[in-house]
Structure formats: structure tokens, C-alpha cells
Enzyme design. Structure first.
Site, PDB file in Angstrom:
ATOM      1  N   THR A 175      -3.222  20.631   3.843  1.00 50.54           N
ATOM      2  CA  THR A 175      -3.202  19.234   4.279  1.00 50.54           C
ATOM      3  C   THR A 175      -4.553  18.843   4.844  1.00 50.54           C
ATOM      4  O   THR A 175      -5.149  19.575   5.637  1.00 50.54           O
ATOM      5  CB  THR A 175      -2.114  19.025   5.353  1.00 50.54           C
ATOM      6  OG1 THR A 175      -0.850  19.407   4.807  1.00 50.54           O
ATOM      7  CG2 THR A 175      -2.061  17.580   5.798  1.00 50.54           C
ATOM      8  N   CYS A 232     -22.804  33.121  16.365  1.00 48.94           N
ATOM      9  CA  CYS A 232     -21.790  33.938  15.688  1.00 48.94           C
ATOM     10  C   CYS A 232     -22.041  35.425  15.857  1.00 48.94           C
ATOM     11  O   CYS A 232     -21.242  36.249  15.432  1.00 48.94           O
ATOM     12  CB  CYS A 232     -21.742  33.580  14.198  1.00 48.94           C
ATOM     13  SG  CYS A 232     -21.224  31.872  13.914  1.00 48.94           S
ATOM     14  N   ALA A 266     -18.721  25.907   7.560  1.00 48.47           N
ATOM     15  CA  ALA A 266     -19.649  26.525   6.612  1.00 48.47           C
ATOM     16  C   ALA A 266     -19.341  28.000   6.406  1.00 48.47           C
ATOM     17  O   ALA A 266     -19.619  28.547   5.332  1.00 48.47           O
ATOM     18  CB  ALA A 266     -21.090  26.347   7.091  1.00 48.47           C
ATOM     19  N   THR A 267     -18.791  28.663   7.397  1.00 45.37           N
ATOM     20  CA  THR A 267     -18.411  30.066   7.223  1.00 45.37           C
ATOM     21  C   THR A 267     -17.391  30.196   6.100  1.00 45.37           C
ATOM     22  O   THR A 267     -17.497  31.083   5.239  1.00 45.37           O
ATOM     23  CB  THR A 267     -17.855  30.652   8.536  1.00 45.37           C
ATOM     24  OG1 THR A 267     -18.919  30.788   9.475  1.00 45.37           O
ATOM     25  CG2 THR A 267     -17.206  32.014   8.317  1.00 45.37           C
ATOM     26  N   SER A 286     -21.778  22.154   7.846  1.00 47.08           N
ATOM     27  CA  SER A 286     -20.744  22.095   8.870  1.00 47.08           C
ATOM     28  C   SER A 286     -21.006  20.910   9.792  1.00 47.08           C
ATOM     29  O   SER A 286     -22.122  20.737  10.288  1.00 47.08           O
ATOM     30  CB  SER A 286     -20.743  23.400   9.672  1.00 47.08           C
ATOM     31  OG  SER A 286     -19.493  23.668  10.244  1.00 47.08           O
ATOM     32  N   ALA A 287     -19.980  20.101  10.046  1.00 47.75           N
ATOM     33  CA  ALA A 287     -20.158  18.839  10.771  1.00 47.75           C
ATOM     34  C   ALA A 287     -20.648  19.022  12.200  1.00 47.75           C
ATOM     35  O   ALA A 287     -21.417  18.203  12.714  1.00 47.75           O
ATOM     36  CB  ALA A 287     -18.844  18.050  10.777  1.00 47.75           C
ATOM     37  N   HIS A 288     -20.200  20.091  12.862  1.00 49.45           N
ATOM     38  CA  HIS A 288     -20.524  20.223  14.290  1.00 49.45           C
ATOM     39  C   HIS A 288     -21.990  20.529  14.540  1.00 49.45           C
ATOM     40  O   HIS A 288     -22.437  20.517  15.688  1.00 49.45           O
ATOM     41  CB  HIS A 288     -19.626  21.277  14.945  1.00 49.45           C
ATOM     42  CG  HIS A 288     -19.989  22.694  14.640  1.00 49.45           C
ATOM     43  ND1 HIS A 288     -20.663  23.495  15.536  1.00 49.45           N
ATOM     44  CD2 HIS A 288     -19.762  23.463  13.558  1.00 49.45           C
ATOM     45  CE1 HIS A 288     -20.838  24.691  15.015  1.00 49.45           C
ATOM     46  NE2 HIS A 288     -20.297  24.707  13.810  1.00 49.45           N
ATOM     47  N   GLN A 340     -28.417  24.259   8.993  1.00 51.64           N
ATOM     48  CA  GLN A 340     -29.451  23.915   9.964  1.00 51.64           C
ATOM     49  C   GLN A 340     -30.443  22.875   9.446  1.00 51.64           C
ATOM     50  O   GLN A 340     -31.381  22.512  10.153  1.00 51.64           O
ATOM     51  CB  GLN A 340     -30.207  25.176  10.384  1.00 51.64           C
ATOM     52  CG  GLN A 340     -29.352  26.207  11.087  1.00 51.64           C
ATOM     53  CD  GLN A 340     -28.845  25.741  12.445  1.00 51.64           C
ATOM     54  OE1 GLN A 340     -29.400  24.834  13.070  1.00 51.64           O
ATOM     55  NE2 GLN A 340     -27.770  26.361  12.913  1.00 51.64           N
TER      56      GLN A 340
END
Length: 400
Positions: free
Chosen positions: A239, A326, A71-72, A201-203, A181
């Protein structure tokens, strides 16, 4: 016991997600853009994952979801593309963000501000929320973009994105929301309100690290941030991270399937945990429960530095945080606490606990016991707490 209560920073990878990803490391490893059979073996998995991602945020087929590294990157892409397309060309000269956005938004806004763009930083109220009227009041004929997160990473506050999106549409201003979030905690539907760009973001929802996404409404596509290839329709060269995309698709599916559990069972555990924490004298929680994501507590213990509390928690095997991962190395006062008007003493005392669907009641019971002992120990050696006048009130109008 080891207890992980920092799920707003990152989450463990769901075992079903890992199982879905595993074949794409050593069995189906071809570059999807090549023309041989090794490449074509990856195509069904990629197609299936993209369908799950589109479905997870209710994106229509005519809109675009571009895979990024996180996401960053997605947030940077939105702001820098707006700068090149609108600010640098002189078409517009102004953007609006809330003052409690994720560092990837605030830092990028400050960067383009240094390049000549005017930036308005919207305040939050005592509940940690943006008032939509402040958005309306801040928009000018030169405003190119409004960016307000869907849910705050520190307090869990759910911002009024539907109302803000409607205001942006009314004024023909582009609207971006950082939904990192929100996904997996509350319903996210890009068709339910006016949103031009949405990042994730997946994590953050039990997927792998190093993969995220940017949703773009049809007709609102951005100029590429990365050039050099035709991947992702030419929007994002490089890629493809096939295992990551497959994992994010499965994680999105799992998160949506578990949404009811998150909004009921996890919320009930969070509320009961919070009730026990608030039994400790001189504790304050930011943002009313009904206005927060179901897993998050930002709590202050008067007289105790947040980092000191983390030290005691970590020694007991408990992972928590003082706010955004972060910015966690800065060791400065919590910006959300400052923004809502907390006094300087209280602004350094915030600790964030963020649960997940893997959190157990046994873990929370253990954490409560450790927190109580830590509060007793740390207040016993705190001169600021020991010498505070009896009945002393903080500069924070909060729940306690």
C-alpha cells in the site's frame, strides 16, 4: 545554543513539506488502490508529487521512478535483481563498486559475493575520488553492473559519474549510481549522462523519513523485490505511503528551487567555516573544495579521537558525526580515511560537519568557538599528540 551540523545523516522536514503532507494523515486517508471516493481523493496529490519527482531528476516520462521506503531498499533491489537476472542464471558473474560506497551498497555487494558473484572494489585516490580509468580497467565481458555513488556521504566528494557512465555504455554494462547525497546539493539530470539506475531518499533533502525512490531507464526495468500487489505498476508491492510520497514530491520541488542558494550561499558559509577550522594546527580536510558538495567537510584533528570530539560537541549542543550514520555505532576507523592512505592514528580522528540551507552564520561562529576549546582540552590529555615528534607528518597527503 543547539546547532545541527549532521545534515548528510538526515535533515529537518521543510515546514512547507510538512504542510503539504498533513491532510493525507487524517483527511485524505483512503487507500489509493480502492475504488471509492475516499481513495480517489488521494489521486491528485499523488500525481502532482510524481510529476515533481520526475522533474527534479529530469526523468523522461517513458522511464520509471518507483517509490520505495528508502535508498537502502532501492540499492538492495538493484543488486539483488541483478544477481537473480544475471549472476544466478550464469549470464554474467561480476560486479564493480567503489570501496567507499554507502554501507547499503557494500553490505549487499558482499552478500551476493558470498553467493558466488565476483566483486571488484575500486580504490579511491588521495583526493577521495574514483579514477574512471580504474573502472575501464576492471570491466570484463562478464561484468553485469558498475555501481559508483554520485557524491560521497562522508567527504562530499563528487564522483565523475558522467565519465563512468560513458565507459559503461561503451562496454554495454549496466550503471547504477546512489544519488542520495547529490539531490538538493548539485544538479542531478538523468538525461545528461548514461545512467540505468539511480537511487535517492527524501529525508536527505528536507523530506520525510521512510520514503525514497529508484529511477530505472526504459528497457532496464528490474524484477520486483517485493511481490503481492499491483502497486507501482507491479514493480513494488505494498500500500502506497501517500503522505510520504506527497512530502517527497514537495521536498524535491523545494530542493530544486533552493539549489542556487545551496551552491552559492551555503558554499560560502561552508568555505568560511572551513577556513576557521583549518587555522587550528594539525588539521586536515579530505577532497578539494571544488570537487565536493557545497555543504560538507570531513576534517581530522591530529591526536584527537573522532568520538571524543563528538562528545565535547554534543555536550555543547552541537550535532556532528564521524561518518555514515548507518555505520556510526561500529566505532571503527573511518573507512574513507583508510582508503585515501591515512595512517592508523589519523584514520580515527575524522569528524564530519554537514550544513543545510537552514544553517546560520551565528551557529557556525558558535561551533568554531566550541571546537577550538575542545581541541585544546582533548590534545592536552592526548598522549599520542603530546609525544609526537616536532614536525611529524601524517601518512595523508591532504590539505591543511
Amino acid at each position: 545554543m543547539r546547532v545541527y551540523l549532521d545534515n548528510n545523516a538526515t535533515t529537518l522536514v521543510d515546514p512547507h513539506v510538512f504542510a503539504e503532507m498533513e491532510p493525507y494523515f487524517v483527511q485524505k486517508y483512503g487507500n489509493p488502490n480502492s475504488l471509492h471516493s475516499f481513495a480517489s481523493e488521494t489521486h491528485p496529490g499523488l500525481k502532482d508529487a510524481m510529476e515533481k519527482i520526475y522533474a527534479g531528476i529530469h526523468a523522461p516520462k517513458e522511464d520509471s521512478v518507483v517509490i520505495t521506503s528508502c535508498a537502502t531498499e532501492s540499492n538492495n533491489w538493484v543488486f539483488k535483481s541483478i544477481y537473480f537476472e544475471y549472476i544466478l542464471t550464469g549470464r554474467k558473474n561480476h560486479i564493480i563498486v567503489s570501496e567507499v560506497e554507502h554501507p547499503s551498497v557494500i553490505a549487499t555487494a558482499k552478500f551476493i559475493e558470498s553467493m558466488g558473484c565476483k566483486v571488484t572494489y575500486l580504490p579511491i585516490n588521495h583526493e577521495g575520488l574514483v579514477d574512471p580509468q580504474t573502472v575501464r580497467d576492471s570491466i570484463t565481458s562478464k561484468t553485469a553492473l558498475v555501481s559508483v555513488m554520485w557524491a560521497n556521504n562522508e567527504t562530499g566528494a563528487i564522483f565523475p559519474v558522467e565519465e563512468i557512465g560513458a565507459i559503461c555504455a561503451e562496454h554495454n554494462v549496466l550503471f547504477h549510481t546512489d544519488a542520495v547525497q547529490a539531490i538538493g546539493k548539485i544538479p542531478v539530470d538523468v538525461q545528461s549522462f548514461n545512467v540505468d539506475y539511480l537511487t535517492f531518499s527524501a529525508h536527505k533533502f528536507h523530506g520525510p523519513k521512510g520514503v525514497g525512490g529508484l529511477y530505472m531507464k526504459k528497457g532496464r526495468e528490474l524484477s520486483p523485490l517485493l511481490h503481492g500487489g499491483s502497486q507501482m505498476g507491479g514493480y513494488r508491492s505494498g500500500t502506497l505511503n501517500v503522505p510520504g510520497i506527497v512530502g517527497m514530491g514537495k521536498a524535491m520541488e523545494q530542493a530544486i528551487d533552493a539549489l542556487d542558494f545551496e551552491m552559492t550561499d551555503v558554499r560560502e558559509m561552508r568555505d568560511a567555516f572551513e577556513d576557521e577550522l583549518l587555522k587550528i594546527p594539525d588539521t586536515f580536510v579530505v577532497t578539494p573544495r571544488e570537487k565536493r558538495t557545497p555543504n560538507t567537510i570531513l576534517i581530522s584533528f591530529r591526536g584527537i579521537e573522532g568520538e571524543s570530539m563528538l562528545w565535547d560537541l554534543n555536550r555543547a549542543g552541537i550535532g556532528a558525526s564521524t561518518g555514515s550514520a548507518c555505520a556510526s555505532e561500529d566505532l571503527e576507523s573511518n573507512p574513507v580515511m583508510e582508503a585515501i592512505g591515512a595512517d592508523a592514528d589519523l584514520a580515527h580522528t575524522a569528524v564530519r560537519f554537514s550544513l543545510s540551507r537552514y544553517t546560520t552564520q551565528e551557529e557556525l561562529d558558535y561551533t568554531i568557538e566550541v571546537v577550538r576549546k575542545a581541541v585544546e582540552r582533548l590534545r592536552g590529555i592526548s598522549s599520542s599528540y603530546a609525544y609526537a615528534p616536532e614536525g611529524h607528518e601524517s601518512g595523508l597527503d591532504a590539505h591543511h
